[in-house]
Design a protein around this motif. Structure first.
Motif, PDB file in Angstrom:
ATOM      1  N   PRO A  54       8.060 -29.177  30.416  1.00 35.83           N
ATOM      2  CA  PRO A  54       9.745 -29.188  30.304  1.00 35.83           C
ATOM      3  C   PRO A  54      10.195 -30.607  29.862  1.00 35.83           C
ATOM      4  O   PRO A  54       9.028 -31.824  29.441  1.00 35.83           O
ATOM      5  CB  PRO A  54      10.285 -29.579  31.507  1.00 35.83           C
ATOM      6  N   THR A  55      11.332 -30.787  28.771  1.00 35.37           N
ATOM      7  CA  THR A  55      11.610 -31.605  27.651  1.00 35.37           C
ATOM      8  C   THR A  55      13.036 -31.368  27.903  1.00 35.37           C
ATOM      9  O   THR A  55      13.377 -31.271  28.719  1.00 35.37           O
ATOM     10  CB  THR A  55      11.326 -30.377  26.412  1.00 35.37           C
ATOM     11  N   ARG A  56      13.573 -32.434  27.047  1.00 28.69           N
ATOM     12  CA  ARG A  56      15.005 -32.368  27.572  1.00 28.69           C
ATOM     13  C   ARG A  56      16.185 -30.612  27.458  1.00 28.69           C
ATOM     14  O   ARG A  56      16.808 -30.126  27.284  1.00 28.69           O
ATOM     15  CB  ARG A  56      15.819 -33.340  26.116  1.00 28.69           C
ATOM     16  N   ASP A  57      15.255 -29.892  25.709  1.00 30.85           N
ATOM     17  CA  ASP A  57      16.554 -28.632  25.161  1.00 30.85           C
ATOM     18  C   ASP A  57      15.657 -27.444  26.141  1.00 30.85           C
ATOM     19  O   ASP A  57      15.660 -26.603  25.332  1.00 30.85           O
ATOM     20  CB  ASP A  57      16.368 -28.931  23.920  1.00 30.85           C
ATOM     21  N   GLY A  58      14.610 -28.325  27.397  1.00 27.78           N
ATOM     22  CA  GLY A  58      14.239 -26.233  27.710  1.00 27.78           C
ATOM     23  C   GLY A  58      12.429 -26.675  27.619  1.00 27.78           C
ATOM     24  O   GLY A  58      12.362 -27.584  29.170  1.00 27.78           O
ATOM     25  N   ALA A  59      11.449 -26.130  26.875  1.00 25.88           N
ATOM     26  CA  ALA A  59      10.431 -26.256  27.777  1.00 25.88           C
ATOM     27  C   ALA A  59       9.253 -26.298  26.433  1.00 25.88           C
ATOM     28  O   ALA A  59       9.259 -24.993  25.504  1.00 25.88           O
ATOM     29  CB  ALA A  59      10.071 -25.404  28.910  1.00 25.88           C
ATOM     30  N   ARG A  60       7.989 -26.552  26.505  1.00 30.78           N
ATOM     31  CA  ARG A  60       7.169 -26.227  25.720  1.00 30.78           C
ATOM     32  C   ARG A  60       6.019 -25.813  26.009  1.00 30.78           C
ATOM     33  O   ARG A  60       5.585 -25.932  27.221  1.00 30.78           O
ATOM     34  CB  ARG A  60       7.076 -27.229  24.157  1.00 30.78           C
ATOM     35  N   ILE A  61       5.308 -24.824  25.650  1.00 34.38           N
ATOM     36  CA  ILE A  61       3.796 -24.211  26.040  1.00 34.38           C
ATOM     37  C   ILE A  61       3.123 -24.156  25.392  1.00 34.38           C
ATOM     38  O   ILE A  61       2.994 -23.673  24.116  1.00 34.38           O
ATOM     39  CB  ILE A  61       4.428 -22.204  26.295  1.00 34.38           C
ATOM     40  N   ARG A  62       1.994 -24.767  26.079  1.00 36.58           N
ATOM     41  CA  ARG A  62       0.158 -25.303  24.917  1.00 36.58           C
ATOM     42  C   ARG A  62      -0.226 -24.521  25.220  1.00 36.58           C
ATOM     43  O   ARG A  62      -0.746 -24.651  27.016  1.00 36.58           O
ATOM     44  CB  ARG A  62       0.371 -26.264  24.995  1.00 36.58           C
ATOM     45  N   TYR A  63      -1.289 -24.261  24.992  1.00 42.81           N
ATOM     46  CA  TYR A  63      -2.618 -23.978  25.292  1.00 42.81           C
ATOM     47  C   TYR A  63      -3.557 -24.355  25.144  1.00 42.81           C
ATOM     48  O   TYR A  63      -4.275 -24.414  23.425  1.00 42.81           O
ATOM     49  CB  TYR A  63      -2.191 -22.112  24.674  1.00 42.81           C
ATOM     50  N   ARG A  64      -5.187 -24.781  25.516  1.00 45.65           N
ATOM     51  CA  ARG A  64      -6.161 -25.371  24.954  1.00 45.65           C
ATOM     52  C   ARG A  64      -6.883 -24.426  24.588  1.00 45.65           C
ATOM     53  O   ARG A  64      -7.662 -23.429  25.732  1.00 45.65           O
ATOM     54  CB  ARG A  64      -6.562 -26.455  25.970  1.00 45.65           C
ATOM     55  N   ILE A  65      -6.792 -24.279  23.362  1.00 43.92           N
ATOM     56  CA  ILE A  65      -8.057 -23.072  22.923  1.00 43.92           C
ATOM     57  C   ILE A  65      -8.971 -23.493  22.310  1.00 43.92           C
ATOM     58  O   ILE A  65      -8.320 -24.595  21.506  1.00 43.92           O
ATOM     59  CB  ILE A  65      -7.341 -21.556  21.542  1.00 43.92           C
ATOM     60  N   ASP A  66     -10.286 -23.153  22.335  1.00 47.59           N
ATOM     61  CA  ASP A  66     -11.218 -24.130  21.381  1.00 47.59           C
ATOM     62  C   ASP A  66     -10.986 -25.515  21.311  1.00 47.59           C
ATOM     63  O   ASP A  66     -11.349 -26.183  21.007  1.00 47.59           O
ATOM     64  CB  ASP A  66     -11.567 -23.549  19.900  1.00 47.59           C
ATOM     65  N   GLY A  67     -11.360 -26.549  22.814  1.00 44.08           N
ATOM     66  CA  GLY A  67     -11.106 -27.372  23.329  1.00 44.08           C
ATOM     67  C   GLY A  67      -9.478 -28.392  22.395  1.00 44.08           C
ATOM     68  O   GLY A  67      -9.959 -28.810  22.889  1.00 44.08           O
ATOM     69  N   MET A  68      -8.940 -27.830  21.687  1.00 45.02           N
ATOM     70  CA  MET A  68      -7.560 -28.383  20.946  1.00 45.02           C
ATOM     71  C   MET A  68      -6.667 -27.973  21.570  1.00 45.02           C
ATOM     72  O   MET A  68      -6.277 -26.632  21.316  1.00 45.02           O
ATOM     73  CB  MET A  68      -8.323 -27.900  19.844  1.00 45.02           C
ATOM     74  N   LEU A  69      -5.493 -28.321  22.148  1.00 45.03           N
ATOM     75  CA  LEU A  69      -4.220 -28.134  22.363  1.00 45.03           C
ATOM     76  C   LEU A  69      -4.085 -27.303  21.635  1.00 45.03           C
ATOM     77  O   LEU A  69      -3.796 -27.959  20.020  1.00 45.03           O
ATOM     78  CB  LEU A  69      -3.033 -29.067  22.583  1.00 45.03           C
ATOM     79  N   GLN A  70      -2.529 -26.140  21.392  1.00 39.49           N
ATOM     80  CA  GLN A  70      -1.489 -25.499  20.152  1.00 39.49           C
ATOM     81  C   GLN A  70      -0.317 -25.208  20.600  1.00 39.49           C
ATOM     82  O   GLN A  70      -0.201 -24.268  21.895  1.00 39.49           O
ATOM     83  CB  GLN A  70      -2.608 -24.267  19.549  1.00 39.49           C
ATOM     84  N   GLU A  71       0.426 -25.340  20.451  1.00 43.89           N
ATOM     85  CA  GLU A  71       2.021 -25.256  20.769  1.00 43.89           C
ATOM     86  C   GLU A  71       2.302 -23.836  20.140  1.00 43.89           C
ATOM     87  O   GLU A  71       1.927 -23.283  19.119  1.00 43.89           O
ATOM     88  CB  GLU A  71       3.138 -26.348  20.438  1.00 43.89           C
ATOM     89  N   MET A  72       2.966 -22.869  21.484  1.00 39.69           N
ATOM     90  CA  MET A  72       2.555 -21.611  21.004  1.00 39.69           C
ATOM     91  C   MET A  72       4.384 -20.929  21.355  1.00 39.69           C
ATOM     92  O   MET A  72       4.705 -19.895  20.602  1.00 39.69           O
ATOM     93  CB  MET A  72       1.481 -20.886  22.302  1.00 39.69           C
TER      94      MET A  72
END
Length: 426
Positions: A54-72
């Protein structure tokens, strides 16, 4: 540039009605489809973890792919709370004010696109709402075979010898997320047979294997690694897998099991293979017991593989690669060794990262009589340098440089991975 998931989410919102307000009902079709979308996309992109933050303006979804977080994905405020509440209800987590004020853990058995998932949830209260960290365990995914882990032929031969030994303690070391459990599951899978009794103590049980007696650690009822391992000694097992050696008591029982005829597999969080010896000494285990019980220790890391769809020749890293090889081996690399270096420029197939999937780099210590003499003659902090100096330890960096030379990974990725863990002993 919007990600593919963001495009799918925007399409879903339009089809559900762009002017709709908060979807308060848990059975709202939009929320149900959104949950399916998030987990389905996670499977498609091989995510090991999904983070809903959750963030102030909604939420961000991040995936850990191949060991690295990526915002999707970025969620709007009207979708954020219903989504989080829906997932928590599925996991039987508290959603009232009292329940939301503390961290919670649970899991969900979920099916998406015909694949069975075991989702391990951890919620954490923040000023904008509950953060959900979701570990994705795909029960439908096939186990990795030893032949497909990236073990160099010589290392694979020695490791195969160790896992087929009659008894002893075999350790796989590395930081969290370095593939230790995957390697040992591949070893257990190799040893499965109707004539071998294998018992495991895990936290959590990540893969369910037919023919193994697998136990889940549960400290709340007194089932710890130490107590479970002590009880396992009365189960007439040939092989015992202990998920992790965390304390002196567990280490002592594991060594006793190895010395009394059991083959024991386990893991430790150390930087290199000889670090396992140093860690056991730090726990208070006597050196002569370590030398008597330990048959081998393998350190490993996971490096990202250059994306085959956008790979290009990399001439800029050849000089650095040659210097690293000379520093690590004391000799110049063979002529043209690093002519095949590659890097990915980024494309849709790799989400613009230049990498797709991961492979291991390894360092295997087999406790021969010569190594036992080295250990007996040197202080703990000098063991690693002494072993490398006599040319008896092929390091992870050497393995990684050879893989980079074949265009499998990059020098940049290799340095990122090998430079993250604790410092080498002096």
């Amino acid at each position: 540039m919007p990600t593919h998931l963001q495009e799918l989410y925007d399409t879903l919102r339009v089809s559900a009605g762009s002017s709709r307000q908060a979807a308060a009902a848990l059975d709202d079709p939009f929320i149900i489809q959104l949950v399916q979308l998030l987990f389905s996309f996670g499977i498609q992109c091989r995510a090991s973890d999904i983070h809903i933050e959750p963030t102030r303006d909604g939420a961000r979804i991040r995936y850990r792919i191949d060991g690295m977080l990526q915002e999707m994905l970025r969620l709007s405020p009207d979708a954020r709370d219903p989504l989080i509440r829906s997932i928590k209800v599925r996991a039987n987590l508290a959603t009232d004010q009292v329940g939301r004020s503390k961290p919670q853990d649970s899991h969900i058995d979920f099916e998406v696109d015909g694949r069975k998932l075991d989702l391990r949830l951890a919620s954490f209260p923040t000023i904008y709402g509950d953060v959900l960290a979701i570990r994705v365990l795909d029960q439908s995914a096939p186990l990795r075979e030893l032949d497909h882990l990236g073990l160099p032929p010589a290392v694979q031969k020695d490791f195969h010898m160790l896992i087929h030994g009659p008894n002893g303690l075999l350790l796989v070391t590395g930081p969290a997320g370095s593939g230790k459990t995957t390697t040992l599951y591949a070893a257990l899978n190799k040893r499965r047979s109707s004539t071998t009794k294998i018992l495991t103590l895990e936290d959590p049980v990540e893969y369910q294997l037919e023919g193994l007696d697998q136990a889940q650690i549960n400290p709340h009822v007194g089932m710890t690694f130490a107590s479970g391992l002590r009880a396992s000694l009365r189960q007439d097992a040939n092989i015992i897998f202990v998920g992790e050696i965390r304390d002196k008591e567990t280490a002592e029982i594991a060594i006793r099991a190895a010395l009394t005829g059991h083959l024991v597999f386990s893991t430790l969080h150390t930087r290199h293979s000889l670090g396992a010896v140093v860690r056991l000494l730090d726990m208070g285990i006597e050196l002569h017991l370590i030398l008597a019980a330990l048959t081998g220790s393998m350190a490993q890391r996971l490096v990202r593989v250059v994306c085959g769809a956008c790979a290009q020749a990399d001439t800029t890293a050849r000089l650095l690669a040659s210097k690293l090889w000379q520093q690590e081996t004391g000799a110049s690399p063979p002529e043209g060794m690093f002519a095949g270096l590659r890097r990915g420029i980024g494309c849709r197939a790799c989400n613009g990262t230049g990498y797709r999937e991961r492979i291991g780099i390894f360092e295997l210590l087999v406790l021969t009589e010569e190594f036992r003499r080295i250990m007996a003659d040197h202080q703990p902090g000098q063991l690693y340098k002494a072993a490398v100096a006599v040319g008896k330890l092929r390091t992870m960096l050497v393995d990684g440089l050879e893989k980079a030379a074949r265009g499998v990974t990059t020098i940049e990725e290799l340095l990122r991975v090998t430079g993250e863990a604790e410092e080498l002993p002096a």
